[in-house]
Design an enzyme around this catalytic site. Structure first.
Site, PDB file in Angstrom:
ATOM      1  CD  GLU A  75       1.147  -3.719  -1.410  1.00 58.90           C
ATOM      2  OE1 GLU A  75       2.337  -3.801  -1.726  1.00 58.90           O
ATOM      3  OE2 GLU A  75       0.549  -2.650  -1.203  1.00 58.90           O
ATOM      4  CG  ASP A  76      -2.597  -7.771  -1.239  1.00 58.49           C
ATOM      5  OD1 ASP A  76      -2.503  -6.531  -1.210  1.00 58.49           O
ATOM      6  OD2 ASP A  76      -2.454  -8.447  -2.274  1.00 58.49           O
TER       7      ASP A  76
END
Ligand code: MN
Length: 483
Positions: A75-76
């Site tokens: 996600e990051d």
């Protein structure tokens, strides 16, 4: 938090755990999150480490711990799910994928709530471990709420209290439920939190400890005369549950007498009942306060004997008696249990997960789905018996017709009368925990009464009755048509 602490704790719980791969996951995540910081200013890697530590504490297995360390990577960071899969295999990467999917919620307001709840349930059906990771991730986010703006604090706390905590309860992971609830309580009702905290932690503390010692000494003296191995501890209620009790029962703090209970942990079930006998011979039990959750476990699997007695100084005092195994289960959830044969923790799916899966297959819109879950799954359950002693689980306020269909479709279709605890009752009678039910059938009866639809509670009974009324209508139609 450091990876060494995570590893040390993991080894305490399972000395044979593969520490090398945990270290490898850490190095991978650290590299991926390099240079990122949390809102609080600390390095981002703190967060996955705390998540992993929480997971270790609730006895998660190795793949879940690894996924906890890696959960925010796709996600990051610039690393993808595919990179995770290459390094750590399919099992770990699908757990991480599950978490990533949970994170993406488009809606706002009530739609957001529904979407959220639906996703949580679907993740649970997929692999219950995803929910454990999400809980542990959320717990750390709650603990660092301080550094977020106030509106975000409120939203996260509200969402946790409405969605996460009840699901933790449903799964019987009390340890997480309590921790989440108390943090949310503090952010959502700061004034009430402070008041109760003051009374509980400061004003009444020494008084309570003295009383605990007194009761403990008396019980110990009796138990030492037997060969029972025991451990007595005080189990204090968490602040949020005290406050909830005050709300529901409209009482003041001093009137909530079960702010703490004595917990007696013994070796086996037999000893549980022996200890109960000793307690009841020492003090007079309060009627209606005795609960045998060993013979009749709660739907989430909770097992224990509960009794409240009139203790020293005429004070109502609660005891919880359980085995070590039952105690462990109540902290970490009965879904995770130690398999002695394979010597590892295993997960089992609770029965209601199957129900959710069935609802999902029908693929209705989110609103209906949540409504169904609330009535079919979240609703409190009761346990009733057939005269032969079969245990049937029904939703609260279930009726003899629900019971009949739970036994067999034919019994349901041909039911004409019901006896509850040897008394004749109407077919829409509200059943209670522990009732013994006998259904009287009429062999010549052809089909169920469609009016039963007005009061039956289970989906199963509803469907069977509907099926018949449709078929009945069709048969009638055929007859007319063939004339
Ligand atoms: Mn996270």
């Amino acid at each position: 938090m450091t990876i060494e602490r995570v590893i040390k704790k993991a080894q305490e719980i399972n000395p044979e755990i593969d520490t090398e791969i945990i270290m490898r996951a850490y190095k991978f995540a650290e590299k991926a999150h390099q240079g990122q910081t949390r809102k609080s200013g600390e390095p981002y890697i703190e967060h996955p480490l705390h998540t992993a530590f929480n997971l270790v504490q609730i006895r998660a297995d190795i793949s879940t711990i690894l996924a906890g360390i890696l959960h925010d990577v796709p996600e990051d960071t610039e690393y993808t799910l595919e990179d995770v899969r290459k390094e750590f295999g399919q099992e770990v990467s699908s757990l991480v994928e599950g978490i990533t999917k949970l994170g993406k919620i488009k809606y706002r307001g009530i739609e957001r709530y529904r979407e959220n709840l639906k996703k949580m349930f679907l993740a649970m059906v997929d692999d219950i471990r995803i929910i454990y990771i999400k809980f542990c991730d959320r717990l750390h986010n709650l603990r660092t709420l301080e550094s977020l703006p106030e509106n975000k604090q409120q939203r996260i706390a509200q969402e946790t209290l409405e969605i996460y905590a009840p699901i933790a309860g449903l799964l019987g992971i009390w340890r997480l439920k309590w921790q989440m609830e108390d943090i949310c309580f503090k952010y959502l009702y700061p004034k009430e939190y402070k008041q109760i905290e003051y009374k509980y932690e400061i004003e009444k503390k020494s008084e309570r400890n003295q009383f605990f010692q007194k009761v403990k000494n008396i019980l110990e003296e009796e138990l030492n005369k037997t060969n029972i191995n025991y451990e007595i501890t005080a189990r204090f209620k968490h602040l949020y549950s005290i406050w909830r009790k005050m709300q529901i029962r409209e009482r003041r703090f001093d009137e909530i007498y079960d702010v703490f209970a004595l917990r007696v942990v013994v070796k086996n079930t037999e000893d549980c009942y022996k200890v109960l006998g000793i307690i009841h011979s020492l003090w007079k039990p309060l009627a209606n306060r005795f609960k045998d959750y060993i013979a009749l476990p709660k739907p989430n699997g909770y097992r224990s004997l509960h009794t409240t007695i009139i203790g020293p100084d005429n004070k109502a005092t609660e005891f919880q008696i359980k085995t070590h195994e039952m105690h462990e289960e109540s902290l970490y959830g009965s879904q995770i249990h130690w398999n002695y044969k394979n010597e590892k923790y295993e997960y089992k799916k609770p029965g209601w997960i199957k129900e959710i899966l069935e609802l999902q297959k029908e693929n209705r819109d989110v609103k209906d789905f949540i409504k169904e879950i609330k009535t079919n799954v979240f609703q409190n359950r009761i346990f009733v018996f057939s005269p032969k002693g079969d245990v049937i689980e029904l939703p609260e306020k279930g009726t003899p017709i629900d019971f009949a269909y739970a036994i067999h479709t034919t019994i349901g279709n041909k039911a004409v009368q019901a006896m509850v605890n040897e008394k004749i009752v109407s077919l829409d009678h509200e059943l209670k925990n522990g009732d013994i039910i006998e259904i009287i059938i009429d062999k010549n009866r052809k089909h169920p009464n469609s009016q039963w639809l007005d009061f039956v509670k289970t989906k199963h009974a509803k469907e069977r009755i509907k099926q018949y009324s449709q078929k009945g209508a069709f048969d009638k139609f055929k007859k007319i048509f063939n004339k």
